[in-house]
Every structure is written in C-alpha cells, then in structure tokens.
Design a protein around this motif. Sequence first.
Motif, PDB file in Angstrom:
ATOM      1  N   ALA A 152      50.552  47.945  48.307  1.00  0.00           N
ATOM      2  CA  ALA A 152      49.140  48.212  48.580  1.00  0.00           C
ATOM      3  C   ALA A 152      48.995  49.299  49.645  1.00  0.00           C
ATOM      4  CB  ALA A 152      48.448  46.927  49.037  1.00  0.00           C
ATOM      5  N   ALA A 157      41.731  50.943  42.730  1.00  0.00           N
ATOM      6  CA  ALA A 157      40.448  50.873  43.438  1.00  0.00           C
ATOM      7  C   ALA A 157      40.591  51.324  44.885  1.00  0.00           C
ATOM      8  CB  ALA A 157      39.897  49.455  43.374  1.00  0.00           C
ATOM      9  N   GLN A 181      44.906  47.321  38.913  1.00  0.00           N
ATOM     10  CA  GLN A 181      43.560  47.877  39.015  1.00  0.00           C
ATOM     11  C   GLN A 181      43.088  47.914  40.462  1.00  0.00           C
ATOM     12  OE1 GLN A 181      41.124  45.507  36.412  1.00  0.00           O
ATOM     13  NE2 GLN A 181      42.072  46.307  34.543  1.00  0.00           N
ATOM     14  N   MET A 182      43.490  46.927  41.239  1.00  0.00           N
ATOM     15  CA  MET A 182      43.123  46.913  42.653  1.00  0.00           C
ATOM     16  C   MET A 182      43.768  48.069  43.405  1.00  0.00           C
ATOM     17  SD  MET A 182      43.242  42.864  43.631  1.00  0.00           S
ATOM     18  CE  MET A 182      41.870  41.770  43.229  1.00  0.00           C
ATOM     19  N   ARG A 242      43.360  41.442  50.048  1.00  0.00           N
ATOM     20  CA  ARG A 242      42.966  40.947  48.727  1.00  0.00           C
ATOM     21  C   ARG A 242      43.934  41.463  47.648  1.00  0.00           C
ATOM     22  NH1 ARG A 242      37.924  38.861  47.622  1.00  0.00           N
ATOM     23  NH2 ARG A 242      37.016  39.912  49.438  1.00  0.00           N
ATOM     24  N   THR A 243      44.282  42.735  47.734  1.00  0.00           N
ATOM     25  CA  THR A 243      45.209  43.312  46.762  1.00  0.00           C
ATOM     26  C   THR A 243      46.599  42.719  46.916  1.00  0.00           C
ATOM     27  OG1 THR A 243      43.975  45.383  46.760  1.00  0.00           O
ATOM     28  CG2 THR A 243      46.219  45.466  45.921  1.00  0.00           C
ATOM     29  N   ASP A 302      37.066  46.889  50.280  1.00  0.00           N
ATOM     30  CA  ASP A 302      37.140  45.465  49.951  1.00  0.00           C
ATOM     31  C   ASP A 302      36.201  45.117  48.803  1.00  0.00           C
ATOM     32  OD1 ASP A 302      38.188  42.848  50.475  1.00  0.00           O
ATOM     33  OD2 ASP A 302      36.288  42.324  51.413  1.00  0.00           O
ATOM     34  N   LYS A 312      46.680  39.325  45.315  1.00  0.00           N
ATOM     35  CA  LYS A 312      46.658  39.399  43.847  1.00  0.00           C
ATOM     36  C   LYS A 312      48.028  39.805  43.308  1.00  0.00           C
ATOM     37  CE  LYS A 312      44.446  39.308  39.902  1.00  0.00           C
ATOM     38  NZ  LYS A 312      43.906  38.047  39.366  1.00  0.00           N
ATOM     39  N   GLY A 333      46.176  43.285  39.812  1.00  0.00           N
ATOM     40  CA  GLY A 333      46.730  43.951  40.981  1.00  0.00           C
ATOM     41  C   GLY A 333      46.819  45.447  40.786  1.00  0.00           C
ATOM     42  N   VAL A 382      37.691  46.592  45.540  1.00  0.00           N
ATOM     43  CA  VAL A 382      38.861  45.832  45.091  1.00  0.00           C
ATOM     44  C   VAL A 382      38.440  44.502  44.480  1.00  0.00           C
ATOM     45  CG1 VAL A 382      40.818  44.507  46.005  1.00  0.00           C
ATOM     46  CG2 VAL A 382      40.553  46.910  46.611  1.00  0.00           C
ATOM     47  N   GLU A 383      37.423  43.896  45.045  1.00  0.00           N
ATOM     48  CA  GLU A 383      36.963  42.596  44.551  1.00  0.00           C
ATOM     49  C   GLU A 383      36.504  42.686  43.095  1.00  0.00           C
ATOM     50  OE1 GLU A 383      34.126  38.927  46.113  1.00  0.00           O
ATOM     51  OE2 GLU A 383      33.756  40.962  46.798  1.00  0.00           O
ATOM     52  N   ALA A 392      37.901  44.389  40.732  1.00  0.00           N
ATOM     53  CA  ALA A 392      39.017  44.659  39.817  1.00  0.00           C
ATOM     54  C   ALA A 392      39.629  43.346  39.343  1.00  0.00           C
ATOM     55  CB  ALA A 392      40.067  45.519  40.509  1.00  0.00           C
TER      56      ALA A 392
END
Length: 231
Positions: free
Chosen positions: A186, A111, A107-108, A162-163, A96, A166, A105, A99-100, A102
């Motif tokens: 994801a 991550a 890039q997440m 989170r991803t 988490d 996004k 989406g 990902v935060e 990045a």
Amino acid sequence: MAGIPMNEDRTDTTDRSLSSARQARQERRRDRSREEILGAARAVLLRSGAAAMTLDAVAKEAGMSKTGLYYYFPSKDALVFELVFGALEGHAQAVDVAVEGADTGGQMLGAIIRETVHAFAPKLDDFRLAFLFGQVAGAGAIHWTDEQLARMRPLNEQLLARTTAKLAGEGGETRSRAAVEPRLLAFLAYLAAIGLLTMKGMVEHVEDPLVYSDEELVEGFARVFAAAASP
C-alpha cells in the motif's frame, strides 16, 4: 414566594444562553482569524518562497500586528506545521473515502494512486507544500515537536490501514503475486503517486512535457499494483 425561584431559573437560563451565544461567536471569530492567517502564510510562501515567509511578512499580509499573530501561532514552525498538516489531513480523508468505495485490495491500491494524483496534479504548489517543504526550506529551517509529529502519524494509518487490512484479508504476502507485505505494498502505491507528481513538478516550467498523460500514468500504475496484489 413560589414564583421567585421560577423567575430566577428563567433568568439563569437566559444568562447561560447569552453566554453560550457569545462563546460561539468568539470561537467563530477565532476560527476565521486563524484561517485568514493560514491563507496569508500560504500566499506569502507561494509568492516569495520559504525563506521570505517570516512572521512579520505573514502578519502584514493578514493585515494584523505580529503580536496578534502570536496569539494564534507562537512561532513560524507552528504556522508551517499547521499549513502542512491541513493539506495532508484533507488528503488523507479523501483517500480513505476513495478506498472505501473499492471492492478488492488491488482496486484499493489503484484508488490510493488515483486520488493522490487527481487531488494534487492541478495544484502542484499544494503538493510541494505538503510533501517537499522541508527539502525546499533547507536543513534546519523547520523544527517540529514530538507532539506535532504525534498528530501527523495517524494520517499514515488513515491513508493505508483500510487497504492494508483488505490485502491481508485476501491472503497478503503468502498469496499475492508480488509476495510483498500488505502495508508495504500500500505504501509503495502511495509512493508511486508521489513520484508521478514530483516528475510533473520537474517539467512544469519547461517546454518538455511528459510523454504520457496523467490518466495513462495513473492507469498504468493501477494495473501494475493490481497485478502485484493478485494471487
């Protein structure tokens, strides 16, 4: 007479402070004992295997009685659950945070893959404990309660929410090149990392290493998923 209540108030305050201090010490001792038991269980498990990880063996490793161990963990299932949950909880938090940091989406997704592989590649025993214990232990070897499963499920949200949000905000299924639902995309990125680690575990003890380095594999996956997430 006016001074008596004041003295009593000071006494009550002192008594409450002493009681709170004792409580805090007791809680620290309980936490320390609990962590020592979990450490002993992990040591027995990694040294002797799932079948040999009995409560008797763990109690002996921890230097305590089986009765004392029962105070903290009422069953082997409860002990195994806490081992697995602890590994996955720490990992979910780390993903988490990664990902935060990045921006997109795509890039997440990278991550998720990068953090998962970098966390477990140097510690494949922890990976096996977190992800493969049920398979290694065999059918019927462990039983988790509905309450335990309810504790586990929010970790998936911490890993993926989170991803997912996004990707959905960037257009989701209607705009991404892969046309895959955001949460599924994801989750697939997470599965890619788990698959990479599983393959590493398969070749760990044979003289036939993977052709590609961890970094090459991670970056390859990251590019594939970034392309899949792009419009």
